[in-house]
Design an enzyme around this catalytic site. Structure first.
Site, PDB file in Angstrom:
ATOM      1  CG  MET A 172      47.185  42.198  37.895  1.00 37.24           C
ATOM      2  SD  MET A 172      47.723  41.464  36.055  1.00 37.24           S
ATOM      3  CE  MET A 172      46.070  41.175  35.791  1.00 37.24           C
ATOM      4  CD  GLU A 173      44.537  46.315  40.853  1.00 36.36           C
ATOM      5  OE1 GLU A 173      44.153  45.938  41.573  1.00 36.36           O
ATOM      6  OE2 GLU A 173      45.525  46.335  40.283  1.00 36.36           O
ATOM      7  CG  LEU A 225      45.911  33.696  43.115  1.00 34.41           C
ATOM      8  CD1 LEU A 225      47.286  33.049  42.558  1.00 34.41           C
ATOM      9  CD2 LEU A 225      45.402  33.291  44.251  1.00 34.41           C
ATOM     10  CB  CYS A 226      44.085  40.731  42.148  1.00 33.50           C
ATOM     11  SG  CYS A 226      44.994  40.815  40.540  1.00 33.50           S
ATOM     12  CG  HIS A 227      47.220  41.613  47.354  1.00 31.13           C
ATOM     13  ND1 HIS A 227      48.122  41.274  46.125  1.00 31.13           N
ATOM     14  CD2 HIS A 227      47.741  41.282  48.270  1.00 31.13           C
ATOM     15  CE1 HIS A 227      49.006  40.487  46.958  1.00 31.13           C
ATOM     16  NE2 HIS A 227      48.776  40.140  47.887  1.00 31.13           N
ATOM     17  CG  ASP A 239      27.419  45.040  25.082  1.00 27.70           C
ATOM     18  OD1 ASP A 239      26.698  44.179  24.469  1.00 27.70           O
ATOM     19  OD2 ASP A 239      26.952  46.055  25.944  1.00 27.70           O
TER      20      ASP A 239
END
Length: 312
Positions: free
Chosen positions: A111-112, A75-77, A126
């Site tokens: 969010m980014e 739902l992120c733009h 990793d």
């Protein structure tokens, strides 16, 4: 149903409409901690691990992750990022990851920044798991955000009446609904004002009105099906929570005398601590709407402010 902006009034997931929000410079900074062994820290510092340059690879991965946030989180733009910085700070047995994302747009970049930290941290794992498969990535959190517009505290007993009328704003038709609503609010102790704007300006006007943090905003006009009627869309863009029962009660009040009242698309809800209600543009529709609000508004305002205990 919920204060979550990503849920609609029926509790279904939605992508928030930010089309009417102001375009501003926005930034966000997030951090997280990659905890491992002293041996791994020494190897990373010395660039002595079998794989490539660990920090450089993790930094590129974090930047790439930030750029692909909308693909990873449904739902992120999609955002045009102006910059993403990923930095690392060593502890004895940990690496603190800090990411800052920036953009100029209508929605934030929290969010980014968080995604950049998460992806950079997973890349560290990793790259080092051959030496320490039990490393831990945690404490990912937002530490700062700037830009956008934080809503100020609501001003008690203040109200705005917004009349969406192109002809009224042009002075070619006298508005009667706005003064009626104004008198109704003033009789209830509100310090109120009227703004008369063209239908095309209703979205920007509602954004400005919410920014002034009145306790109540009542709009009139622009709720029908005319191509220029845009009040419900403009209202939905600023609402945090909808009150569908209030809107339905207003429609139901008008239907017995005016069946066309069922065609009104007016909304009701809250934006921060401000109660917003759309009323039709007709005198009769306004009277019906105020009759409904007469029994609800005081209790609703108290609830939104954190009081107003439920009573029989």
């Amino acid at each position: 149903m919920s204060g979550l902006s990503h849920l609609d009034s029926d509790g279904r997931a939605r992508m928030v409409d930010v089309g009417d929000k102001a375009v501003t410079k926005r930034s966000a900074t997030a951090t997280g901690t990659f905890t491992t062994t002293r041996e791994v820290i020494a190897l990373v510092k010395a660039d002595d691990l079998p794989k490539a340059d660990v920090l450089a690879t993790a930094r590129i991965a974090g930047i790439s992750g930030a750029k692909r946030t909308s693909e990873l989180i449904p739902l992120c733009h999609q955002l045009a990022l102006s910059s993403v910085n990923v930095d690392f700070e060593f502890g004895d047995d940990s690496i603190v990851i800090t990411a800052t994302a920036k953009t100029t747009g209508t929605t934030g970049v929290e969010m980014e920044a968080l995604t950049a930290v998460a992806i950079a941290g997973l890349t560290l794992h990793d790259m080092t798991k051959a030496v320490d498969p039990h490393s831990v990535l945690g404490g990912i959190r937002l530490v700062e955000k700037t830009g956008g517009k934080t809503r100020p505290a609501v001003r008690p007993k203040t109200a705005l009446v917004i009349v969406a009328s192109t002809s009224g704003a042009a002075g070619t038709r006298a508005d009667t609904t706005g003064p009626h609503i104004l008198a109704w609010l003033q009789a209830r102790g509100y310090e109120a004002d009227i703004w008369v704007v063209p239908d095309a300006h209703i979205a920007a006007t509602l954004q400005k009105a919410v920014g002034e943090a009145p306790e109540v905003i009542i709009t009139t006009g622009g709720t029908g099906m005319s191509p220029t009627d845009a009040t419900p869309e403009a209202t939905r863009a600023v609402l945090d929570r909808e009150l569908p029962g209030v809107a339905e009660a207003i429609r139901a009040k008008g239907v017995p005398s005016t069946p066309k009242a069922a065609l009104s698309r007016g909304l009701a809800g809250t934006a921060g601590g401000t109660v917003i209600v759309n009323l039709p543009g007709s005198t009769g529709g306004v009277k019906d709407g105020l009759a409904v609000l007469n029994d609800l508004l005081e209790h609703l305002v108290e609830q939104v402010a954190g009081g107003g205990a439920h009573t029989p």
